[in-house]
Scaffold this motif. Sequence first.
Motif, short mmCIF file in Angstrom:
data_model
loop_
_atom_site.label_atom_id
_atom_site.label_comp_id
_atom_site.label_asym_id
_atom_site.label_seq_id
_atom_site.Cartn_x
_atom_site.Cartn_y
_atom_site.Cartn_z
N ALA A 1 3.05 -6.13 8.19
CA ALA A 1 1.37 -5.80 8.22
C ALA A 1 0.53 -4.99 8.09
N TRP A 2 -0.57 -5.32 7.65
CA TRP A 2 -1.27 -3.34 7.54
C TRP A 2 -2.76 -4.54 6.86
N ASN A 3 -4.04 -4.18 6.81
CA ASN A 3 -4.76 -3.93 6.37
C ASN A 3 -5.77 -2.74 6.53
N TYR A 4 -6.69 -2.91 5.83
CA TYR A 4 -7.47 -1.28 5.51
C TYR A 4 -8.86 -1.84 4.93
N ALA A 5 -10.08 -1.76 5.28
CA ALA A 5 -11.52 -1.52 5.02
C ALA A 5 -12.54 -0.97 4.61
N PRO A 6 -13.14 -1.15 3.94
CA PRO A 6 -13.85 0.12 3.76
C PRO A 6 -15.07 0.43 5.61
N ALA A 7 -14.92 1.68 5.62
CA ALA A 7 -15.94 1.89 6.86
C ALA A 7 -17.16 2.14 6.52
N PRO A 8 -17.96 1.52 7.57
CA PRO A 8 -19.52 1.88 7.37
C PRO A 8 -20.53 3.10 7.47
N PHE B 1 2.82 5.72 6.51
CA PHE B 1 2.12 3.92 4.81
C PHE B 1 1.36 4.98 4.55
N VAL B 2 1.63 4.86 3.15
CA VAL B 2 1.26 5.74 1.93
C VAL B 2 0.66 4.82 1.00
N VAL B 3 -0.82 5.05 0.66
CA VAL B 3 -1.55 4.72 -0.81
C VAL B 3 -2.09 5.05 -1.97
N ILE B 4 -1.88 4.73 -3.62
CA ILE B 4 -2.58 5.38 -4.08
C ILE B 4 -3.80 5.33 -4.14
N CYS B 5 -4.33 6.13 -4.49
CA CYS B 5 -6.12 6.02 -4.93
C CYS B 5 -6.88 6.71 -5.36
N ARG B 6 -8.20 6.51 -5.73
CA ARG B 6 -8.56 7.41 -7.19
C ARG B 6 -10.00 7.69 -6.20
N VAL B 7 -10.10 8.94 -6.41
CA VAL B 7 -11.76 8.98 -5.31
C VAL B 7 -12.54 10.09 -6.77
N LEU B 8 -13.90 10.13 -6.60
CA LEU B 8 -14.65 10.80 -7.84
C LEU B 8 -15.59 11.69 -7.15
N ALA B 9 -15.76 12.82 -7.51
CA ALA B 9 -16.84 14.11 -6.97
C ALA B 9 -18.08 13.59 -6.58
N GLY B 10 -18.30 14.13 -5.68
CA GLY B 10 -19.62 14.17 -4.90
C GLY B 10 -20.23 13.41 -3.82
N ARG B 11 -18.60 12.45 -3.93
CA ARG B 11 -18.77 11.08 -2.26
C ARG B 11 -18.32 11.16 -1.34
N THR B 12 -18.05 10.90 -0.42
CA THR B 12 -18.19 10.50 0.99
C THR B 12 -17.30 9.09 0.33
N TYR B 13 -16.35 9.33 1.22
CA TYR B 13 -15.70 8.32 0.90
C TYR B 13 -14.72 7.32 2.77
N GLY B 14 -14.85 6.34 2.81
CA GLY B 14 -14.50 6.07 4.78
C GLY B 14 -13.65 4.53 4.24
N VAL B 15 -12.50 4.67 5.10
CA VAL B 15 -11.64 3.54 5.59
C VAL B 15 -11.14 3.16 7.01
N THR B 16 -11.19 1.56 7.17
CA THR B 16 -10.87 1.62 8.66
C THR B 16 -9.81 0.78 8.92
N PHE B 17 -9.02 1.16 9.42
CA PHE B 17 -7.81 0.96 9.28
C PHE B 17 -7.72 -0.41 10.60
N ASN B 18 -7.22 -2.12 9.84
CA ASN B 18 -7.19 -2.67 11.50
C ASN B 18 -8.43 -2.49 11.84
N ALA B 19 -9.30 -2.86 10.45
CA ALA B 19 -10.39 -3.59 10.84
C ALA B 19 -11.00 -4.51 11.60
N GLN B 20 -9.46 -5.60 11.03
CA GLN B 20 -9.35 -6.50 11.74
C GLN B 20 -7.99 -6.78 12.43
#
Length: 189
Positions: free
Chosen positions: A80-87, A107-126
Amino acid sequence: MSRRRLVPALMLCAALGATVARAQAQKPPAEAPNAVSPVLILPPTLPPKLVSTYPAQDQTVAPGLLILKAVFDQQMSPSAWNYAPAPGAEPLECVKTPRLLTDQKTFVVICRVLAGRTYGVTFNAQRPGGFANLGENPAETASLTFKVENDSPVTTLRRAMELAGLRADQTPVQEAPRASAANAPAGGG
């Protein structure tokens, strides 16, 4: 009855008796009249809370490979899990399915992030179908944003695991079980 006829009759009775005894021994025992199948009933629980993440809220990290880590305050369901972009933030590029570690809370998950950006994630957006404890109570919705600096990229899984504070046995990638000769498909090509 003569002795000659008595011996075969006794042997026949002994053989029949042994057969009946074997049949009764193989017969499953009768169930108790009030037998109940085992059922696991979990008490009501509070919704799980996200207690820590990597990266932490507003942390600045190196570009490249990143292991997103989410730690909850209760044992969680692995399916049981879900994650989505943060506004207002860039969406993360991650593999689809996070892995629940053996502590049953992380929980762990592999991601790729690029320089000079701001990232966001929402856990249990639904919340329905999202991260939930063993009693199927969904976790509270939580958001995380972090920045990526213009620095040398993280290019190895080992380094990404070190930065996330993971041990060698806590890899976000789970190996598939090896196929044995008994399970291998027949034939060749």
